[in-house]
Design a protein around this motif. Structure first.
Motif, PDB file in Angstrom:
ATOM      1  N   GLY A 113      -1.843  -2.453  -4.451  1.00 46.31           N
ATOM      2  CA  GLY A 113      -1.955  -2.254  -3.000  1.00 46.31           C
ATOM      3  C   GLY A 113      -2.280  -3.554  -2.292  1.00 46.31           C
ATOM      4  O   GLY A 113      -2.100  -4.648  -2.837  1.00 46.31           O
ATOM      5  N   GLN A 153       5.248   6.888   2.468  1.00 45.01           N
ATOM      6  CA  GLN A 153       5.281   6.220   1.162  1.00 45.01           C
ATOM      7  C   GLN A 153       6.724   6.052   0.671  1.00 45.01           C
ATOM      8  O   GLN A 153       7.615   6.802   1.102  1.00 45.01           O
ATOM      9  CB  GLN A 153       4.498   7.048   0.143  1.00 45.01           C
ATOM     10  CG  GLN A 153       3.010   7.108   0.470  1.00 45.01           C
ATOM     11  CD  GLN A 153       2.242   7.815  -0.624  1.00 45.01           C
ATOM     12  OE1 GLN A 153       2.687   8.840  -1.137  1.00 45.01           O
ATOM     13  NE2 GLN A 153       1.093   7.275  -0.963  1.00 45.01           N
ATOM     14  N   GLU A 184       0.822  -1.211   0.000  1.00 45.92           N
ATOM     15  CA  GLU A 184       0.000   0.000   0.000  1.00 45.92           C
ATOM     16  C   GLU A 184       0.859   1.266   0.000  1.00 45.92           C
ATOM     17  O   GLU A 184       0.431   2.326  -0.429  1.00 45.92           O
ATOM     18  CB  GLU A 184      -0.884  -0.034   1.264  1.00 45.92           C
ATOM     19  CG  GLU A 184      -2.215   0.645   1.156  1.00 45.92           C
ATOM     20  CD  GLU A 184      -3.103   0.148   0.011  1.00 45.92           C
ATOM     21  OE1 GLU A 184      -3.386  -1.060  -0.051  1.00 45.92           O
ATOM     22  OE2 GLU A 184      -3.505   0.985  -0.818  1.00 45.92           O
ATOM     23  N   GLU A 185       2.129   1.095   0.453  1.00 48.04           N
ATOM     24  CA  GLU A 185       3.008   2.259   0.603  1.00 48.04           C
ATOM     25  C   GLU A 185       3.726   2.632  -0.693  1.00 48.04           C
ATOM     26  O   GLU A 185       4.458   3.621  -0.747  1.00 48.04           O
ATOM     27  CB  GLU A 185       4.048   1.979   1.707  1.00 48.04           C
ATOM     28  CG  GLU A 185       5.157   0.971   1.363  1.00 48.04           C
ATOM     29  CD  GLU A 185       4.741  -0.508   1.457  1.00 48.04           C
ATOM     30  OE1 GLU A 185       3.548  -0.809   1.249  1.00 48.04           O
ATOM     31  OE2 GLU A 185       5.622  -1.348   1.691  1.00 48.04           O
ATOM     32  N   LEU A 186       3.520   1.845  -1.741  1.00 51.40           N
ATOM     33  CA  LEU A 186       4.360   1.993  -2.937  1.00 51.40           C
ATOM     34  C   LEU A 186       3.836   3.069  -3.878  1.00 51.40           C
ATOM     35  O   LEU A 186       2.629   3.216  -4.073  1.00 51.40           O
ATOM     36  CB  LEU A 186       4.448   0.653  -3.677  1.00 51.40           C
ATOM     37  CG  LEU A 186       4.938  -0.523  -2.818  1.00 51.40           C
ATOM     38  CD1 LEU A 186       4.870  -1.825  -3.616  1.00 51.40           C
ATOM     39  CD2 LEU A 186       6.357  -0.269  -2.316  1.00 51.40           C
ATOM     40  N   VAL A 187       4.777   3.797  -4.477  1.00 47.91           N
ATOM     41  CA  VAL A 187       4.458   4.871  -5.416  1.00 47.91           C
ATOM     42  C   VAL A 187       5.389   4.727  -6.618  1.00 47.91           C
ATOM     43  O   VAL A 187       6.556   4.354  -6.459  1.00 47.91           O
ATOM     44  CB  VAL A 187       4.667   6.260  -4.750  1.00 47.91           C
ATOM     45  CG1 VAL A 187       4.489   7.395  -5.753  1.00 47.91           C
ATOM     46  CG2 VAL A 187       3.726   6.435  -3.569  1.00 47.91           C
ATOM     47  N   TRP A 240       9.137   5.018  -3.067  1.00 43.26           N
ATOM     48  CA  TRP A 240       9.104   4.696  -4.488  1.00 43.26           C
ATOM     49  C   TRP A 240       9.335   3.204  -4.667  1.00 43.26           C
ATOM     50  O   TRP A 240      10.218   2.622  -4.029  1.00 43.26           O
ATOM     51  CB  TRP A 240      10.165   5.513  -5.237  1.00 43.26           C
ATOM     52  CG  TRP A 240       9.720   6.933  -5.460  1.00 43.26           C
ATOM     53  CD1 TRP A 240       8.609   7.328  -6.133  1.00 43.26           C
ATOM     54  CD2 TRP A 240      10.360   8.118  -5.000  1.00 43.26           C
ATOM     55  NE1 TRP A 240       8.513   8.697  -6.132  1.00 43.26           N
ATOM     56  CE2 TRP A 240       9.581   9.213  -5.448  1.00 43.26           C
ATOM     57  CE3 TRP A 240      11.510   8.382  -4.271  1.00 43.26           C
ATOM     58  CZ2 TRP A 240       9.915  10.534  -5.189  1.00 43.26           C
ATOM     59  CZ3 TRP A 240      11.851   9.689  -4.011  1.00 43.26           C
ATOM     60  CH2 TRP A 240      11.048  10.759  -4.460  1.00 43.26           C
ATOM     61  N   GLU A 241       8.581   2.641  -5.545  1.00 42.39           N
ATOM     62  CA  GLU A 241       8.618   1.205  -5.765  1.00 42.39           C
ATOM     63  C   GLU A 241       9.904   0.848  -6.520  1.00 42.39           C
ATOM     64  O   GLU A 241      10.219   1.464  -7.526  1.00 42.39           O
ATOM     65  CB  GLU A 241       7.389   0.806  -6.584  1.00 42.39           C
ATOM     66  CG  GLU A 241       7.034  -0.657  -6.515  1.00 42.39           C
ATOM     67  CD  GLU A 241       7.855  -1.529  -7.430  1.00 42.39           C
ATOM     68  OE1 GLU A 241       8.207  -2.652  -7.034  1.00 42.39           O
ATOM     69  OE2 GLU A 241       8.148  -1.106  -8.554  1.00 42.39           O
ATOM     70  N   ILE A 273       5.836  11.629  -3.535  1.00 48.29           N
ATOM     71  CA  ILE A 273       5.494  10.732  -2.424  1.00 48.29           C
ATOM     72  C   ILE A 273       5.089  11.536  -1.197  1.00 48.29           C
ATOM     73  O   ILE A 273       5.614  12.615  -0.950  1.00 48.29           O
ATOM     74  CB  ILE A 273       6.635   9.762  -2.020  1.00 48.29           C
ATOM     75  CG1 ILE A 273       7.996  10.430  -2.057  1.00 48.29           C
ATOM     76  CG2 ILE A 273       6.605   8.503  -2.802  1.00 48.29           C
ATOM     77  CD1 ILE A 273       9.098   9.534  -1.529  1.00 48.29           C
TER      78      ILE A 273
END
Ligand SMILES: Nc1nc2c(c(=O)[nH]1)N[C@H]1C(S)=C(S)[C@@H](COP(=O)(O)OP(=O)(O)OC[C@H]3O[C@@H](n4cnc5c(N)ncnc54)[C@H](O)[C@@H]3O)O[C@H]1N2
Ligand code: MOO
Length: 410
Positions: A225, A198, A185-188, A200-201, A194
């Motif tokens: 997510g 969060q 869920e924290e990935l961008v 970055w993925e 961000i």
């Protein structure tokens, strides 16, 4: 806890070499041959000259020297590709180019450098032995000889041989289609802003690249997510495009570890703790009616990278038709001490250097200072993994360890 070897063997049980297909040569580059290739022709296919010069009867030049060259009339000119099947006899010669068919009756070629280069007649200043500068039919490959065995990876030289024996296409195991999907869920997406909490993925980029490096057609599905329905839907969606699915994240003990939660319920994917550091929480199994293999790696970036090499790469090798198994190691002397948790085999990031060292240990390994599962930058500074066995909790500087060199790009 499960051993590394048990988990590798469970993963390998999920995969078989992909069904062979016929591919044109350049599309088959990097694939693994699924047939034995016997040459339908001899190579060279005919006796030919290996130099630009003159085709002669060697006996005619017995007394030739710089001071007393032998002069012969030039009765023909034979370029490469010439199809006129010429003949010469003693006392005559033919100008001939590299790769051109030998005229019958000639038994040697004198390179143009030994002559005055004449066109109507030529003065030859050295004798030649029989067979000089002649490439005999079949001296590379005899008709019917096996030139490539099944299981060979097709690199540049192999493609060259295939073309040389006239093949346009070959049967190969296709490149495995690997779909990489991350959860969290924290990935961008990198490039987007961000917010608090969060990140970055990064895993899916790293593992898609690793799968490409491992000879696969890798596809980054990106990330989703922690919603169970979305995870199931997305996995269902990618099945038709995948020979194997690799996920990261959501396999540990957390309240939102969605991959473990939804896939455990299916009963075809099993989750275990493997006695390894990093990369302890692991899952593997199959999805859907297609029984597509899925390997679920932990989310910590270094854990996902190390477990890709330990568990996914052998599976990819088997899908490709190559022998699978643990990655090969070399022995290296440690430049600094390392530590490892009790009962788990550690794979510690290190820089491996060939130094020709003493007592049969030709490498040294410098452990990275940052060994945390989240410390991705240390991974990018290193090129090898020091193996510390399950029963060992510390190794001193100067001790010798097995080290896995990570595959390099060249
Ligand atoms: N109570 C316990 N907690 C944890 C255990 C345990 O045994 N008991 N195991 C730890 C170990 S070891 C690992 S490894 C991690 C694995 O956790 P998950 O697979 O569930 O991964 P997440 O929780 O989703 O994420 C872990 C970590 O990695 C970051 N992450 C995740 N995905 C990505 C991505 N695609 N790109 C970049 N970074 C990513 C995420 O933000 C977390 O920081 O569990 C421990 N916990
Ligand atoms: O095993 Mo986890 O992979 O330690 O970080």
């Amino acid at each position: 806890m499960k051993t590394v070897e048990q988990h590798i063997s469970d993963v390998l049980r999920l995969v078989d070499p992909l069904e062979p297909i016929e591919l044109d040569l350049l599309r088959a580059h990097g694939a693994v041959l699924a047939e034995q290739v016997d040459s339908p022709v001899s190579l060279p296919g005919f006796d030919n000259s290996s130099m630009d010069g003159y085709a002669v009867v060697a006996g005619d030049l017995a007394g030739a020297s710089e001071e007393h060259p032998v002069r012969l009339p030039v009765v023909a000119d034979i370029p490469a590709g010439d199809a006129s099947a010429l003949a010469i006899r003693s006392g005559y010669c033919a100008r001939i180019m590299t790769g051109a068919p030998m005229p019958s009756g000639a038994d040697a070629v004198v390179p143009v450098e030994w002559t005055d280069g004449g066109q109507a007649s030529v003065a030859i200043g050295r004798p030649a032995r029989v067979g000089n500068a002649v490439r005999r039919s079949g001296e590379d490959v005899e008709k019917g000889t096996t030139v490539l065995r099944s299981g060979v990876r097709l690199g540049a030289a192999e493609l060259g041989v295939l073309a040389a024996v006239g093949r346009k296409a070959v049967r190969v195991h296709p490149r495995p289609r690997v779909v990489v999907l991350s959860t969290g869920e924290e990935l961008v997406e990198p490039g987007s802003a961000i917010g608090l909490g969060q990140i970055w993925e990064s895993n899916s980029f790293m593992l898609t690249a690793a799968a490409t490096d491992a000879g696969c057609a890798a596809y980054r599905r990106g990330f989703i997510g922690d919603d169970p329905a979305t995870v199931l839907e997305t996995l269902d969606d990618v099945l038709s495009q995948a020979d194997i699915v690799v996920t990261t994240g959501g396999v540990s003990m957390g309240a939102y570890d969605v991959v473990k939660e939804v896939l455990s319920r299916l009963g075809t994917v099993h989750f275990d703790k493997v006695a390894v550091q990093p990369g302890m929480p692991q899952g593997a199994g199959t999805l859907g009616e297609s029984r597509t293999p899925i390997i679920t790696l932990p989310g910590n970036p270094v854990s996902s990278f190390v477990s890709f090499h330990l568990f996914v790469r052998p599976a990819l090798r088997r899908l490709r038709g190559l022998p699978a198994g643990p990655p090969p190691t070399v022995r290296a002397r440690l430049t600094a001490p390392v530590a490892s948790p009790e009962g788990r085999r550690s794979y510690l990031r290190a820089v491996l250097t060939y130094d020709g060292g003493a007592e049969g240990v030709a490498y040294s390994a410098e452990p990275a200072l940052r060994q945390g599962s989240h410390q991705l930058s240390a991974l990018a500074e290193t090129d090898a993994l020091i193996v510390v066995p399950e029963g060992t909790t510390a190794l001193d500087a100067g001790s010798v360890a097995e080290v896995v060199p990570l595959p390099a790009l060249d």
